[in-house]
Design a protein around this motif. Structure first.
Motif, PDB file in Angstrom:
ATOM      1  N   ARG A 104       0.827  -1.219   0.000  1.00 29.48           N
ATOM      2  CA  ARG A 104       0.000   0.000   0.000  1.00 29.48           C
ATOM      3  C   ARG A 104       0.858   1.266   0.000  1.00 29.48           C
ATOM      4  NH1 ARG A 104      -0.782  -2.005   5.303  1.00 29.48           N
ATOM      5  NH2 ARG A 104       0.260  -0.695   6.826  1.00 29.48           N
ATOM      6  N   ASP A 105       2.164   1.133   0.322  1.00 25.99           N
ATOM      7  CA  ASP A 105       3.081   2.273   0.329  1.00 25.99           C
ATOM      8  C   ASP A 105       3.857   2.420  -0.985  1.00 25.99           C
ATOM      9  OD1 ASP A 105       2.347   2.798   2.976  1.00 25.99           O
ATOM     10  OD2 ASP A 105       3.968   1.568   3.780  1.00 25.99           O
ATOM     11  N   TRP A 106       3.709   1.472  -1.910  1.00 21.72           N
ATOM     12  CA  TRP A 106       4.460   1.535  -3.150  1.00 21.72           C
ATOM     13  C   TRP A 106       3.952   2.671  -4.032  1.00 21.72           C
ATOM     14  CZ3 TRP A 106       4.005  -4.306  -4.751  1.00 21.72           C
ATOM     15  CH2 TRP A 106       4.772  -5.089  -3.885  1.00 21.72           C
ATOM     16  N   PRO A 107       4.860   3.457  -4.623  1.00 16.07           N
ATOM     17  CA  PRO A 107       4.425   4.442  -5.607  1.00 16.07           C
ATOM     18  C   PRO A 107       3.792   3.713  -6.799  1.00 16.07           C
ATOM     19  CG  PRO A 107       6.693   4.845  -4.926  1.00 16.07           C
ATOM     20  CD  PRO A 107       6.292   3.511  -4.371  1.00 16.07           C
ATOM     21  N   VAL A 108       2.719   4.280  -7.358  1.00 18.98           N
ATOM     22  CA  VAL A 108       2.016   3.620  -8.457  1.00 18.98           C
ATOM     23  C   VAL A 108       1.592   4.642  -9.507  1.00 18.98           C
ATOM     24  CG1 VAL A 108      -0.238   3.731  -7.308  1.00 18.98           C
ATOM     25  CG2 VAL A 108       0.166   1.997  -9.031  1.00 18.98           C
ATOM     26  N   HIS A 109       1.600   4.195 -10.757  1.00 18.31           N
ATOM     27  CA  HIS A 109       1.128   5.010 -11.879  1.00 18.31           C
ATOM     28  C   HIS A 109       0.225   4.140 -12.733  1.00 18.31           C
ATOM     29  CE1 HIS A 109       1.174   7.808 -15.262  1.00 18.31           C
ATOM     30  NE2 HIS A 109       1.313   6.744 -16.021  1.00 18.31           N
ATOM     31  N   SER A 110      -0.959   4.653 -13.058  1.00 17.66           N
ATOM     32  CA  SER A 110      -1.874   3.936 -13.943  1.00 17.66           C
ATOM     33  C   SER A 110      -1.782   4.543 -15.340  1.00 17.66           C
ATOM     34  CB  SER A 110      -3.311   4.037 -13.440  1.00 17.66           C
ATOM     35  OG  SER A 110      -4.175   3.401 -14.371  1.00 17.66           O
ATOM     36  N   PHE A 111      -1.638   3.680 -16.337  1.00 16.22           N
ATOM     37  CA  PHE A 111      -1.613   4.152 -17.712  1.00 16.22           C
ATOM     38  C   PHE A 111      -3.032   4.329 -18.254  1.00 16.22           C
ATOM     39  CE2 PHE A 111       2.579   2.270 -17.172  1.00 16.22           C
ATOM     40  CZ  PHE A 111       3.381   3.269 -17.682  1.00 16.22           C
ATOM     41  N   GLY A 112      -4.030   3.817 -17.538  1.00 20.83           N
ATOM     42  CA  GLY A 112      -5.425   4.036 -17.905  1.00 20.83           C
ATOM     43  C   GLY A 112      -5.884   3.329 -19.166  1.00 20.83           C
ATOM     44  N   ARG A 113      -5.171   2.294 -19.567  1.00 19.37           N
ATOM     45  CA  ARG A 113      -5.571   1.566 -20.771  1.00 19.37           C
ATOM     46  C   ARG A 113      -4.993   0.153 -20.751  1.00 19.37           C
ATOM     47  NH1 ARG A 113      -0.965   4.630 -22.935  1.00 19.37           N
ATOM     48  NH2 ARG A 113       0.467   3.153 -23.913  1.00 19.37           N
ATOM     49  N   VAL A 114      -5.560  -0.682 -21.600  1.00 17.96           N
ATOM     50  CA  VAL A 114      -5.053  -2.036 -21.757  1.00 17.96           C
ATOM     51  C   VAL A 114      -4.256  -2.159 -23.061  1.00 17.96           C
ATOM     52  CG1 VAL A 114      -7.111  -2.970 -22.884  1.00 17.96           C
ATOM     53  CG2 VAL A 114      -5.655  -4.485 -21.549  1.00 17.96           C
ATOM     54  N   SER A 115      -4.614  -1.331 -24.056  1.00 23.43           N
ATOM     55  CA  SER A 115      -3.957  -1.423 -25.349  1.00 23.43           C
ATOM     56  C   SER A 115      -3.739  -0.022 -25.904  1.00 23.43           C
ATOM     57  CB  SER A 115      -4.839  -2.235 -26.297  1.00 23.43           C
ATOM     58  OG  SER A 115      -4.224  -2.430 -27.531  1.00 23.43           O
ATOM     59  N   PRO A 116      -2.605   0.232 -26.486  1.00 23.90           N
ATOM     60  CA  PRO A 116      -1.459  -0.658 -26.614  1.00 23.90           C
ATOM     61  C   PRO A 116      -0.673  -0.738 -25.306  1.00 23.90           C
ATOM     62  CG  PRO A 116      -0.925   1.461 -27.581  1.00 23.90           C
ATOM     63  CD  PRO A 116      -2.365   1.521 -27.147  1.00 23.90           C
ATOM     64  N   VAL A 117       0.183  -1.729 -25.206  1.00 26.01           N
ATOM     65  CA  VAL A 117       1.047  -1.880 -24.033  1.00 26.01           C
ATOM     66  C   VAL A 117       1.942  -0.638 -23.970  1.00 26.01           C
ATOM     67  CG1 VAL A 117       2.896  -3.241 -23.004  1.00 26.01           C
ATOM     68  CG2 VAL A 117       1.022  -4.391 -24.202  1.00 26.01           C
ATOM     69  N   PRO A 118       2.064   0.004 -22.797  1.00 28.49           N
ATOM     70  CA  PRO A 118       2.928   1.185 -22.686  1.00 28.49           C
ATOM     71  C   PRO A 118       4.352   0.877 -23.148  1.00 28.49           C
ATOM     72  CG  PRO A 118       1.572   0.961 -20.744  1.00 28.49           C
ATOM     73  CD  PRO A 118       1.383  -0.294 -21.535  1.00 28.49           C
ATOM     74  N   ASP A 119       4.893   1.765 -23.997  1.00 32.93           N
ATOM     75  CA  ASP A 119       6.244   1.534 -24.508  1.00 32.93           C
ATOM     76  C   ASP A 119       7.283   1.996 -23.491  1.00 32.93           C
ATOM     77  OD1 ASP A 119       6.668   4.337 -24.813  1.00 32.93           O
ATOM     78  OD2 ASP A 119       5.913   4.283 -26.867  1.00 32.93           O
ATOM     79  N   VAL A 120       8.553   1.753 -23.806  1.00 29.51           N
ATOM     80  CA  VAL A 120       9.647   2.047 -22.876  1.00 29.51           C
ATOM     81  C   VAL A 120       9.682   3.528 -22.510  1.00 29.51           C
ATOM     82  CG1 VAL A 120      12.153   2.048 -22.594  1.00 29.51           C
ATOM     83  CG2 VAL A 120      11.020   0.052 -23.568  1.00 29.51           C
ATOM     84  N   LEU A 121       9.483   4.419 -23.490  1.00 26.33           N
ATOM     85  CA  LEU A 121       9.514   5.856 -23.195  1.00 26.33           C
ATOM     86  C   LEU A 121       8.398   6.257 -22.230  1.00 26.33           C
ATOM     87  CD1 LEU A 121      10.422   7.354 -26.673  1.00 26.33           C
ATOM     88  CD2 LEU A 121      11.905   7.024 -24.689  1.00 26.33           C
ATOM     89  N   GLU A 122       7.218   5.679 -22.388  1.00 22.72           N
ATOM     90  CA  GLU A 122       6.112   5.952 -21.461  1.00 22.72           C
ATOM     91  C   GLU A 122       6.440   5.446 -20.056  1.00 22.72           C
ATOM     92  OE1 GLU A 122       1.890   5.710 -23.489  1.00 22.72           O
ATOM     93  OE2 GLU A 122       3.166   4.036 -24.146  1.00 22.72           O
ATOM     94  N   ARG A 123       7.060   4.293 -19.984  1.00 28.67           N
ATOM     95  CA  ARG A 123       7.427   3.726 -18.680  1.00 28.67           C
ATOM     96  C   ARG A 123       8.471   4.586 -17.988  1.00 28.67           C
ATOM     97  NH1 ARG A 123       8.516  -2.281 -20.929  1.00 28.67           N
ATOM     98  NH2 ARG A 123       6.857  -2.156 -22.461  1.00 28.67           N
ATOM     99  N   VAL A 124       9.480   5.053 -18.750  1.00 34.23           N
ATOM    100  CA  VAL A 124      10.527   5.903 -18.186  1.00 34.23           C
ATOM    101  C   VAL A 124       9.920   7.215 -17.687  1.00 34.23           C
ATOM    102  CG1 VAL A 124      12.589   7.246 -18.789  1.00 34.23           C
ATOM    103  CG2 VAL A 124      12.412   4.848 -19.478  1.00 34.23           C
ATOM    104  N   ALA A 125       8.995   7.792 -18.444  1.00 36.78           N
ATOM    105  CA  ALA A 125       8.331   9.032 -18.026  1.00 36.78           C
ATOM    106  C   ALA A 125       7.506   8.801 -16.758  1.00 36.78           C
ATOM    107  CB  ALA A 125       7.448   9.565 -19.154  1.00 36.78           C
ATOM    108  N   ALA A 126       6.815   7.669 -16.680  1.00 33.46           N
ATOM    109  CA  ALA A 126       6.025   7.350 -15.488  1.00 33.46           C
ATOM    110  C   ALA A 126       6.935   7.179 -14.275  1.00 33.46           C
ATOM    111  CB  ALA A 126       5.189   6.088 -15.713  1.00 33.46           C
ATOM    112  N   LEU A 127       8.056   6.507 -14.466  1.00 29.19           N
ATOM    113  CA  LEU A 127       9.011   6.339 -13.371  1.00 29.19           C
ATOM    114  C   LEU A 127       9.525   7.693 -12.889  1.00 29.19           C
ATOM    115  CD1 LEU A 127      11.088   3.247 -14.528  1.00 29.19           C
ATOM    116  CD2 LEU A 127       9.708   3.429 -12.450  1.00 29.19           C
ATOM    117  N   ALA A 128       9.869   8.585 -13.819  1.00 31.46           N
ATOM    118  CA  ALA A 128      10.358   9.913 -13.451  1.00 31.46           C
ATOM    119  C   ALA A 128       9.309  10.681 -12.661  1.00 31.46           C
ATOM    120  CB  ALA A 128      10.771  10.691 -14.703  1.00 31.46           C
ATOM    121  N   ALA A 129       8.044  10.557 -13.061  1.00 30.28           N
ATOM    122  CA  ALA A 129       6.957  11.225 -12.334  1.00 30.28           C
ATOM    123  C   ALA A 129       6.830  10.683 -10.912  1.00 30.28           C
ATOM    124  CB  ALA A 129       5.639  11.058 -13.088  1.00 30.28           C
TER     125      ALA A 129
END
Length: 98
Positions: A28-53
């Motif tokens: 419950r303490d883990w940082p989390v980001h929802s991409f809000g979709r099932v398709s397409p699978v989030p690409d590497v750049l989206e994942r890196v941006a989510a991690l930075a956020a």
């Protein structure tokens, strides 16, 4: 044993891709980001941006390892080692030996 912290991207029960940063504390303490979709699978750049956020960056290369949980309801997930963006920096002492 995985090196923590570790990011994991999973297809959540809500049927959307979510990215968690596993820090070793309670889930419950883990940082989390929802991409809000099932398709397409989030690409590497989206994942890196989510991690930075979330305040994290990939440690080492950018290759995510794909795996699946065991059991009757197998779930696909990707994982990668991460580090905090504000990682402490070792500063050498000023001056010489006393």
């Amino acid at each position: 044993m995985p090196l923590l912290p570790e990011a994991r991207m999973v297809l959540h029960a809500s049927e959307t891709w979510k990215l968690y940063v596993v820090t070793g504390y309670e889930p419950r303490d883990w940082p989390v980001h929802s991409f809000g979709r099932v398709s397409p699978v989030p690409d590497v750049l989206e994942r890196v941006a989510a991690l930075a956020a979330l305040g994290y960056a990939v440690r080492g290369g950018i290759e995510w390892k794909w795996d699946a949980t065991t059991g009757p309801r197998r779930r696909l997930f990707a994982k990668i080692s991460v580090r905090p963006l504000t990682a402490p920096v070792a500063v050498p002492p000023v001056g010489g030996a006393a």
